[in-house]
Design a protein around this motif. Structure first.
Motif, PDB file in Angstrom:
ATOM      1  N   SER A  38    -118.067  22.960 117.067  1.00 48.40           N
ATOM      2  CA  SER A  38    -119.402  22.731 116.512  1.00 48.40           C
ATOM      3  C   SER A  38    -120.065  24.029 116.059  1.00 48.40           C
ATOM      4  N   GLU A  39    -119.487  25.183 116.407  1.00 47.85           N
ATOM      5  CA  GLU A  39    -120.084  26.463 116.065  1.00 47.85           C
ATOM      6  C   GLU A  39    -119.510  27.070 114.786  1.00 47.85           C
ATOM      7  N   VAL A  40    -118.502  26.432 114.204  1.00 46.95           N
ATOM      8  CA  VAL A  40    -117.943  26.910 112.932  1.00 46.95           C
ATOM      9  C   VAL A  40    -118.826  26.374 111.807  1.00 46.95           C
ATOM     10  N   ILE A  41    -119.589  27.266 111.171  1.00 49.47           N
ATOM     11  CA  ILE A  41    -120.555  26.880 110.149  1.00 49.47           C
ATOM     12  C   ILE A  41    -119.873  26.579 108.825  1.00 49.47           C
ATOM     13  N   ARG A  42    -118.995  27.442 108.402  1.00 51.29           N
ATOM     14  CA  ARG A  42    -118.260  27.288 107.146  1.00 51.29           C
ATOM     15  C   ARG A  42    -116.906  27.947 107.292  1.00 51.29           C
ATOM     16  N   SER A  43    -115.961  27.530 106.461  1.00 46.44           N
ATOM     17  CA  SER A  43    -114.661  28.185 106.407  1.00 46.44           C
ATOM     18  C   SER A  43    -114.132  28.133 104.993  1.00 46.44           C
ATOM     19  N   SER A  44    -113.198  29.028 104.707  1.00 46.99           N
ATOM     20  CA  SER A  44    -112.504  29.029 103.419  1.00 46.99           C
ATOM     21  C   SER A  44    -111.036  29.280 103.697  1.00 46.99           C
ATOM     22  N   THR A  45    -110.184  28.358 103.250  1.00 47.03           N
ATOM     23  CA  THR A  45    -108.761  28.396 103.615  1.00 47.03           C
ATOM     24  C   THR A  45    -107.872  28.199 102.389  1.00 47.03           C
ATOM     25  N   ASN A  46    -108.175  28.906 101.312  1.00 49.91           N
ATOM     26  CA  ASN A  46    -107.325  28.818 100.126  1.00 49.91           C
ATOM     27  C   ASN A  46    -105.919  29.319 100.445  1.00 49.91           C
ATOM     28  N   SER A  90    -131.737  32.574 108.639  1.00 48.07           N
ATOM     29  CA  SER A  90    -131.788  33.730 109.531  1.00 48.07           C
ATOM     30  C   SER A  90    -131.091  33.404 110.843  1.00 48.07           C
ATOM     31  N   GLY A  91    -130.484  34.415 111.437  1.00 46.38           N
ATOM     32  CA  GLY A  91    -129.795  34.198 112.701  1.00 46.38           C
ATOM     33  C   GLY A  91    -128.674  35.189 112.911  1.00 46.38           C
ATOM     34  N   ASP A  92    -127.900  34.941 113.934  1.00 41.72           N
ATOM     35  CA  ASP A  92    -126.823  35.798 114.404  1.00 41.72           C
ATOM     36  C   ASP A  92    -125.493  35.144 114.046  1.00 41.72           C
ATOM     37  N   TYR A  93    -124.552  35.910 113.455  1.00 39.14           N
ATOM     38  CA  TYR A  93    -123.306  35.337 112.946  1.00 39.14           C
ATOM     39  C   TYR A  93    -122.104  36.196 113.324  1.00 39.14           C
ATOM     40  N   TYR A  94    -120.937  35.518 113.382  1.00 44.68           N
ATOM     41  CA  TYR A  94    -119.635  36.176 113.468  1.00 44.68           C
ATOM     42  C   TYR A  94    -118.798  35.711 112.282  1.00 44.68           C
ATOM     43  N   LEU A 136    -116.950  31.315 109.348  1.00 41.55           N
ATOM     44  CA  LEU A 136    -118.239  31.827 109.783  1.00 41.55           C
ATOM     45  C   LEU A 136    -118.689  31.045 111.005  1.00 41.55           C
ATOM     46  N   ILE A 137    -119.117  31.769 112.032  1.00 43.19           N
ATOM     47  CA  ILE A 137    -119.362  31.168 113.344  1.00 43.19           C
ATOM     48  C   ILE A 137    -120.742  31.577 113.844  1.00 43.19           C
ATOM     49  N   GLN A 138    -121.451  30.641 114.469  1.00 46.35           N
ATOM     50  CA  GLN A 138    -122.662  30.942 115.223  1.00 46.35           C
ATOM     51  C   GLN A 138    -122.414  30.588 116.687  1.00 46.35           C
ATOM     52  N   ASP A 139    -122.409  31.592 117.536  1.00 46.87           N
ATOM     53  CA  ASP A 139    -122.134  31.398 118.962  1.00 46.87           C
ATOM     54  C   ASP A 139    -123.424  30.944 119.655  1.00 46.87           C
ATOM     55  N   ARG A 140    -123.743  29.679 119.504  1.00 47.66           N
ATOM     56  CA  ARG A 140    -125.055  29.177 119.925  1.00 47.66           C
ATOM     57  C   ARG A 140    -125.277  29.282 121.426  1.00 47.66           C
ATOM     58  N   ASN A 141    -124.220  29.132 122.224  1.00 50.90           N
ATOM     59  CA  ASN A 141    -124.403  29.206 123.673  1.00 50.90           C
ATOM     60  C   ASN A 141    -124.120  30.591 124.238  1.00 50.90           C
ATOM     61  N   GLY A 142    -123.756  31.538 123.371  1.00 54.32           N
ATOM     62  CA  GLY A 142    -123.607  32.920 123.782  1.00 54.32           C
ATOM     63  C   GLY A 142    -122.454  33.199 124.713  1.00 54.32           C
ATOM     64  N   ASN A 143    -121.426  32.332 124.725  1.00 54.74           N
ATOM     65  CA  ASN A 143    -120.313  32.551 125.653  1.00 54.74           C
ATOM     66  C   ASN A 143    -119.166  33.329 125.038  1.00 54.74           C
ATOM     67  N   ARG A 144    -119.318  33.756 123.789  1.00 52.32           N
ATOM     68  CA  ARG A 144    -118.328  34.558 123.067  1.00 52.32           C
ATOM     69  C   ARG A 144    -117.004  33.820 122.881  1.00 52.32           C
ATOM     70  N   ILE A 145    -117.082  32.467 122.856  1.00 52.73           N
ATOM     71  CA  ILE A 145    -115.924  31.613 122.607  1.00 52.73           C
ATOM     72  C   ILE A 145    -116.267  30.702 121.440  1.00 52.73           C
TER      73      ILE A 145
END
Length: 253
Positions: free
Chosen positions: A201-209, A223-227, A188-197
Motif C-alpha cells: 500500500s506504500e508504493v505510490i507509483r512505479s515504472s517497469t518498461n 508535499s511529503g516524505d518519499y523514497y 516511488l514509496i511513502q513509508d507511512r508507518n515509518g518502519n523502513r519496510i
C-alpha cells in the motif's frame, strides 16, 4: 562478540527486523545468523545508528557449514565477505545481492571505533524480497528545491539503490531513469508507518518498461516524505536518475 539466530528467512520475502541493539567498546561486534532454503536474493539494512557514532556491515556465507562465523568463512582480512558496507558516520548501511545459493549466512555489525563516541545503538533488517523491500537512506537528497541528477549502478552485487527526499508546499517533481544497458526499474514509496519496510500500500507509483527503455514517474506534486528505489530487473547496468523539480500554483498536502 554476540551471536543472534534470525532463523529461516520467510519465502514470501517478508522482512525480519531486530531493533535497538547496542555495541560497546568492550563488545564491539554482533553477528546475526540466518538461512535461505533455495536460491534467493539477500537484502540487509543497518539503520537507526545513533548520532555521532558509526557502525559497519559485512555479510559472509557459512562456507564449512559448521554454524559458526570462523576464520574459514572470513578469509584473511575479511577477504571472503560477499558484501560490505562501510559508510561513514551514522549513515545507513546496506547490502543487496542477487541469486544467492541456499545455505547459512552471517550479517556482521561492527562498531567503528574512530567514528564512535561510546555505545552504538542500531536497527537491522533482513529479507529475501526481489526487489528489496528495505528502506535504508543510501542517498539523502533532503528537500528538493532544484533539479538533481544522480548516477549509479545496479546488478547482481548491488540490486537496489534507495534515494530519500521530501517535497514541500507548492513543489512537484518528475523522475526519470535513463542510460541503461540492461533492464532496471523504479518505484516511488511513502513509508507511512515509518518502519523502513516497503508494504504494497506504500508504493505510490512505479515504472517497469522492459529492456533498456527509460522509465519515468511524473506529476508527483503532493508535499511529503518519499523514497525512490532503483532496482535490477535483469543484468548489470549503469544508470542516470534525474529529479526534475518544478513549482506548483497551489499547495497539495
Amino acid at each position: 562478540m554476540s551471536n543472534y539466530d534470525i532463523g529461516l528467512l520467510p519465502a514470501n520475502g517478508n522482512a525480519v527486523t531486530r531493533n535497538d541493539y547496542t555495541l560497546t567498546p568492550g563488545q564491539p561486534t554482533d553477528v546475526f545468523e540466518f538461512r535461505i532454503n533455495s536460491t534467493r536474493n539477500i537484502n540487509v539494512a543497518l539503520t537507526g545508528i545513533t548520532a555521532g557514532d558509526d557502525a559497519d556491515l559485512r555479510l559472509f556465507r557459512d562456507i564449512n557449514n559448521n554454524g559458526i562465523l570462523d576464520a574459514t568463512d572470513r578469509g584473511v582480512n575479511n577477504a571472503n565477505a560477499i558484501g560490505t558496507s562501510t559508510r561513514g558516520g551514522n549513515a545507513d548501511d546496506s547490502i543487496n545481492l542477487a541469486d544467492r545459493a541456499a545455505g547459512t549466512y552471517f550479517a556482521e555489525v561492527s562498531r567503528y571505533a574512530p567514528g564512535s563516541q561510546g555505545n552504538v545503538t542500531y536497527d537491522i533488517a533482513v529479507s529475501s524480497a526481489d526487489p528489496s523491500n528495505l528502506l535504508p537512506r543510501e542517498v539523502e537528497l533532503g528537500n528538493l528545491s532544484r533539479d538533481v541528477t544522480q548516477t549509479g549502478q545496479v546488478g547482481n552485487n548491488d540490486t537496489a539503490d534507495i534515494y530519500h527526499f521530501s517535497l514541500g508546499l507548492f513543489e512537484g517533481v518528475n523522475i526519470n531513469l535513463s542510460g541503461l544497458s540492461a533492464d532496471a526499474d523504479i518505484r516511488l514509496i511513502q513509508d507511512r508507518n515509518g518502519n523502513r519496510i516497503v508494504e504494497d500500500s506504500e508504493v505510490i507509483r512505479s515504472s517497469t518498461n522492459g529492456g533498456t527503455l527509460a522509465d519515468s514517474i511524473r506529476g508527483i506534486n503532493t508535499s511529503g516524505d518519499y523514497y525512490l528505489e532503483v532496482y535490477q530487473y535483469s543484468g548489470n547496468t549503469n544508470y542516470t536518475l534525474t529529479f526534475d523539480h518544478y513549482n506548483t500554483t497551489f499547495p497539495l498536502t
